[in-house]
Design an enzyme around this catalytic site. Structure first.
Site, PDB file in Angstrom:
ATOM      1  CG  HIS A  59      -6.106  -0.449  -0.675  1.00 48.38           C
ATOM      2  ND1 HIS A  59      -5.341   0.141  -1.655  1.00 48.38           N
ATOM      3  CD2 HIS A  59      -5.368  -0.401   0.460  1.00 48.38           C
ATOM      4  CE1 HIS A  59      -4.179   0.517  -1.126  1.00 48.38           C
ATOM      5  NE2 HIS A  59      -4.174   0.208   0.152  1.00 48.38           N
ATOM      6  CB  SER A  77      -0.965  -0.046   1.192  1.00 52.60           C
ATOM      7  OG  SER A  77      -1.870   1.022   1.139  1.00 52.60           O
TER       8      SER A  77
END
Length: 309
Positions: free
Chosen positions: A201, A92
């Site tokens: 996400h 991430s």
């Protein structure tokens, strides 16, 4: 020498006092934080060392802090003659750390960029309306099915494929609660709510991604000096536009960490060094590919030992 890759952690690895021992041994750590502080306009090292934790845990402050911590450790490695890794990947936010260390993005640009990324993420979902939960001990397909059935017009989906049997879901708070209960009913060992204010996400991040795309277009992207495996496609892009596009899509698509580690192993990587505070990625490695070894470079003794290899 063993083929190794560098992996960079994302949010959740931050703690007040992180890298204090490293800074005492390696002056470049605080020098790197001073560069970041100049880019941000506040004392980032003071925040990481003194807190308070609730300030450090605000996503627009967490993200620059973790990026800077990872870059500082990488600079220690470079300064002391460490060899270049065969590959890099970041979880991430950690993908930005990898791109800085691979020479793709300027460090000061990246620090400001991830601060904006955090603000855009927080703005996209009003506080208290989004949630994330870790689902332990259930297969990916069953988790996906539970999310589909629990959505009921809201958003909930798998967003981090961290290792087999450890998947994080995110979306609207009520939908995440319903999906967590459905996963437990389907045989999950646990459904653990995560202490985060932003459901990263998932589709709720699309407005943040649109704003991020505008900022990414303003920044120069260079060809990577080391291949960086991206989260969204599990590919190593070399073209600046393709890297930008992957970073935009990363914000509202799942982090394919399991596949990323499998890909690196398939390319001949035998050891992963975690370049950041904490040991989250080190802990996941064996669960993904049991022949891979992993260690963290967040303590002076560990760094010194790795540099001697």
């Amino acid at each position: 020498m063993t083929q190794f890759a560098f992996v960079f952690p994302g949010q959740g690895s931050q703690t007040v006092g992180m890298l204090a021992d490293m800074a005492a041994s390696y002056p470049i750590v605080e020098e790197t934080f001073a560069e970041a502080s100049a880019a941000l306009g506040y004392d980032l090292w003071a925040l990481t060392q003194q807190g308070p934790a609730e300030e450090l845990n605000k996503t627009w402050q967490t993200q620059p802090a973790l990026l800077t911590a990872s870059v500082a450790l990488y600079r220690v490695w470079q300064q002391h003659g460490g060899k270049a890794p065969a590959m890099m990947a970041g979880h991430s936010l950690g993908e930005y750390s990898a791109l800085v260390c691979a020479g793709v993005i300027d460090f000061a640009d990246a620090v400001r960029l991830v601060e904006m990324r955090g603000k855009f993420m927080q703005e996209a979902v009003p506080e208290g309306t989004g949630a994330m939960a870790a689902i332990i001990g259930l297969d990916d397909a069953s988790i996906g099915k539970a999310c589909e059935e629990a959505a009921e017009g809201q958003v909930v989906s798998p967003v981090n494929f961290n290792s087999p049997g450890q998947v994080v879901i995110a979306g609207h708070k009520e939908a995440v609660e319903r999906a967590g209960a459905a996963c437990k009913a389907a045989g999950a060992k646990r459904a653990l709510p995560l202490p985060v204010s932003v459901p990263s996400h998932c589709a709720l991040m699309k407005p943040a991604a649109d704003k991020l795309a505008v900022e990414l277009a303003k920044i120069t992207f260079n060809a990577p000096t080391v291949p960086v495996v991206n989260n969204v496609d599990v590919k190593c892009e070399t073209n600046g536009d393709a890297i930008r596009d992957a970073l935009v899509r990363q914000l509202y698509n799942p982090v394919q960490w399991t596949k990323s580690v499998e890909y690196m192993a398939a390319q001949g990587v035998e050891h992963l060094y975690e370049v950041g505070p904490g040991k989250v990625l080190t802990g996941l490695t064996k669960r993904i590919v049991d022949t891979l070894t992993a260690s963290a470079l967040n303590e002076p003794s560990a760094m010194a030992a790795a540099l001697e290899l």
